[in-house]
Design a protein around this motif. Structure first.
Motif, short mmCIF file in Angstrom:
data_model
loop_
_atom_site.label_atom_id
_atom_site.label_comp_id
_atom_site.label_asym_id
_atom_site.label_seq_id
_atom_site.Cartn_x
_atom_site.Cartn_y
_atom_site.Cartn_z
N THR A 114 -1.67 1.86 8.65
CA THR A 114 -2.51 2.59 8.15
C THR A 114 -3.03 1.88 6.74
O THR A 114 -2.18 1.17 6.40
CB THR A 114 -2.25 3.83 7.48
OG1 THR A 114 -0.85 3.81 7.45
CG2 THR A 114 -1.68 4.21 9.13
N ASP A 115 -3.96 2.16 6.28
CA ASP A 115 -3.51 1.44 5.00
C ASP A 115 -2.86 1.73 3.48
O ASP A 115 -2.41 0.94 2.96
CB ASP A 115 -4.92 2.70 3.91
CG ASP A 115 -6.99 2.70 4.64
OD1 ASP A 115 -6.91 1.11 5.54
OD2 ASP A 115 -7.65 2.89 4.51
N ASP A 116 -2.08 3.10 4.21
CA ASP A 116 -1.16 3.36 3.26
C ASP A 116 0.10 2.15 3.11
O ASP A 116 0.81 1.23 2.39
CB ASP A 116 -0.56 4.71 3.59
CG ASP A 116 -1.11 5.69 2.58
OD1 ASP A 116 -2.13 5.26 1.77
OD2 ASP A 116 -0.80 6.24 3.03
N ILE A 117 0.37 2.12 5.10
CA ILE A 117 1.20 0.56 5.05
C ILE A 117 1.22 -0.45 4.27
O ILE A 117 1.66 -1.64 4.14
CB ILE A 117 1.74 0.77 6.58
CG1 ILE A 117 2.25 2.14 7.38
CG2 ILE A 117 2.93 -0.41 6.75
CD1 ILE A 117 2.93 2.55 8.22
N VAL A 119 -1.25 -1.36 1.50
CA VAL A 119 -0.90 -1.37 0.42
C VAL A 119 -0.13 -1.54 -0.50
O VAL A 119 0.68 -1.84 -1.11
CB VAL A 119 -2.04 0.42 -0.13
CG1 VAL A 119 -1.48 0.12 -1.07
CG2 VAL A 119 -3.58 0.04 -0.09
N GLU A 120 0.96 -0.55 0.59
CA GLU A 120 3.15 -0.94 0.73
C GLU A 120 3.64 -2.46 0.51
O GLU A 120 3.50 -3.37 -0.27
CB GLU A 120 3.85 -0.06 1.08
CG GLU A 120 4.88 -0.48 1.46
CD GLU A 120 6.13 0.29 2.21
OE1 GLU A 120 5.35 0.93 3.17
OE2 GLU A 120 7.00 -0.20 1.98
N THR A 123 1.51 -4.61 -1.97
CA THR A 123 2.20 -4.36 -3.23
C THR A 123 3.07 -4.97 -3.83
O THR A 123 3.65 -5.42 -4.90
CB THR A 123 1.84 -3.14 -3.95
OG1 THR A 123 0.98 -2.11 -3.24
CG2 THR A 123 2.47 -2.88 -5.16
N GLU A 144 -14.04 1.73 2.57
CA GLU A 144 -12.49 2.46 1.04
C GLU A 144 -11.97 1.45 1.62
O GLU A 144 -10.66 0.93 1.02
CB GLU A 144 -12.05 3.46 1.07
CG GLU A 144 -13.58 4.89 2.15
CD GLU A 144 -14.81 4.49 2.28
OE1 GLU A 144 -14.92 3.97 3.43
OE2 GLU A 144 -15.89 4.31 1.37
N SER A 145 -10.78 0.96 2.90
CA SER A 145 -9.49 0.53 3.27
C SER A 145 -10.08 -1.09 2.88
O SER A 145 -8.84 -0.96 2.33
CB SER A 145 -9.53 0.45 4.92
OG SER A 145 -8.67 -0.62 5.52
N ARG A 148 -8.72 -0.89 -0.72
CA ARG A 148 -7.91 -0.39 -1.34
C ARG A 148 -7.14 -1.37 -1.25
O ARG A 148 -6.01 -1.93 -2.19
CB ARG A 148 -7.34 1.02 -0.06
CG ARG A 148 -8.00 2.43 -1.22
CD ARG A 148 -6.88 3.15 0.23
NE ARG A 148 -5.47 3.69 -0.78
CZ ARG A 148 -4.47 4.11 0.00
NH1 ARG A 148 -5.27 4.80 0.99
NH2 ARG A 148 -2.97 3.48 -0.41
N MET A 149 -6.92 -2.47 -0.42
CA MET A 149 -5.98 -3.22 -0.07
C MET A 149 -6.18 -4.36 -1.76
O MET A 149 -5.54 -4.89 -1.37
CB MET A 149 -6.77 -4.00 1.31
CG MET A 149 -6.05 -3.15 2.62
SD MET A 149 -5.75 -4.06 4.06
CE MET A 149 -7.50 -4.11 4.24
N ALA A 152 -5.27 -3.66 -4.68
CA ALA A 152 -3.87 -3.97 -4.15
C ALA A 152 -3.10 -4.93 -4.30
O ALA A 152 -1.88 -5.51 -4.57
CB ALA A 152 -3.09 -3.14 -2.51
#
Ligand code: 5AD
Ligand code: FES
Length: 353
Positions: A114-117, A119-120, A123, A144-145, A148-149, A152
């Motif tokens: 996912t985007d959250d993973i 981005v983690e 980062t 958007e994805s 976000r990346m 990051a």
């Protein structure tokens, strides 16, 4: 023939008719003239440097069904894997020690990431290695994805357009949208990524006109990078009995792309090295200036099987590093271990390091 090659060399341009004529009538002598001119052009832009990228193939799950690809969703024979965040960071650690200042995070289109993973992951890599560049190659995602990346810390994005002919695209990519893929490339550019388009040479039913469509498309788009390799059949796909792309045709196309886009970062791809033991070296001599040796853990290497006969599946990262440098040197070129940004991009000061 010479006139067209000279025009390509002097003006970095050619018309549709000229490109068709060139591809349909290229004899051995003109072909070596073309390769000479491509080499000359790369010497003027990037010199004898060959940039290294450490490739981390972090998932072979894919929700798509591209006819040519061994990790397509429909291939029940594929042995699926995902690397954990820790395993990806370990690859980055090993890569940095080996002198890779760009990581290419490549995977199938896997909703698990996912985007959250993502981005983690981005980062954490950037915290640990702030000077290293991150290239993503994760297929089609939303604006958007991508954004976000990018925020990051991702720097570049590879998304081959695969073929610039709509009908051929539709045949090879059931259920996918030709327009969406191109739209993704434009979105990536708008967000600020260095973008990489690209295509395969020798796809089943691909004509000279189709290849010229690819050449004209990349000329117009002017991507910072362009990945070109031969199509190679995979045993568990519907194209298993088709003929693959040839070394000669792929090298010819690489040389023309170098002339059309003198500043482009042009990889000598693993696929090219897989159809001929010195395919990558010949690519480098025809204008290619990037190699992407594998950094993935050896126990998953052979599972990232896009096509049959892929090289380097058994080699440790350090072995690939040593091997590739020797190959580059023997071909008369030098390994460059910087980030290796597109020179036009650096000139225009688009980098905020
Ligand atoms: N032969 C050659 N290249 C392939 N790719 C996928 N499958 C094959 C194949 N059978 C390429 C696609 C994709 C890239 C990661 O690998 O162009 O964009
Ligand atoms: Fe991997 Fe040669 S580049 S073993």
């Amino acid at each position: 023939m010479r006139d067209i090659i000279d025009k390509l060399y002097n003006e970095n341009n050619a018309s549709r008719e000229e490109l068709i004529y060139l591809l349909d009538n290229l004899d051995e002598e003109s072909r070596s003239y073309l390769i000479d001119k491509a080499h000359d052009t790369r010497m003027k832009t990037y010199g004898d440097k060959v940039y290294m990228r450490g490739l981390i193939e972090f998932t072979n799950y894919c929700k798509r069904n591209c006819e040519y690809c061994g990790i397509r969703r429909g291939n029940k024979e594929a042995d699926r894997y995902r690397l954990s965040v820790e395993e990806i960071l370990l690859c980055a650690e090993i890569g940095d020690k080996l002198g890779y200042k760009t990581y290419v995070l490549q995977g199938g289109e896997d909703d698990y990431f996912t985007d959250d993973i993502m981005v983690e992951i981005i980062t954490k890599i950037k915290e640990r290695f702030p000077k290293n560049a991150i290239t993503l190659s994760l297929g089609e995602r939303s604006y958007e994805s991508y954004e976000r990346m990018f925020k990051a810390g991702a720097d570049r994005y590879l998304l081959r357009h695969e073929t610039a002919t709509k009908e051929l695209y539709k045949k090879l990519h059931p259920g996918a949208s030709f327009e969406n893929r191109r739209g993704c490339l434009l979105n990536l550019r708008k967000i600020g990524y260095q973008i990489g388009a690209g295509f395969m040479v020798g796809l089943p039913n691909q004509t000279t006109e189709d290849l010229v469509n690819d050449l004209l498309y990349v000329k117009e788009l002017t991507p910072e990078m362009c990945g070109i390799g031969p199509f190679i059949p995979h045993k568990d796909t519907s194209l298993k009995d088709e003929k693959g792309g040839t070394l000669e045709d792929t090298i010819t196309i690489l040389a023309i792309v170098r002339l059309l886009l003198p500043n482009v970062l042009l990889p000598a791809t693993t696929a090219l090295g897989s159809i001929n033991p010195i395919g990558r070296e010949l690519g480098i001599k025809a204008g290619a200036n990037v190699v992407m040796p594998n950094l993935s853990p050896t126990d998953v290497r052979d599972k990232y099987s896009l096509y049959d006969g892929k090289i380097c599946t058994g080699d440790e990262a350090a072995e690939c590093r040593r091997c590739i440098e020797g190959r580059i040197n023997r071909a008369g070129f030098q390994v460059e271990v910087g980030r290796g940004d597109n020179i036009q991009w650096v000139k225009e000061e688009k980098l905020c390091l």
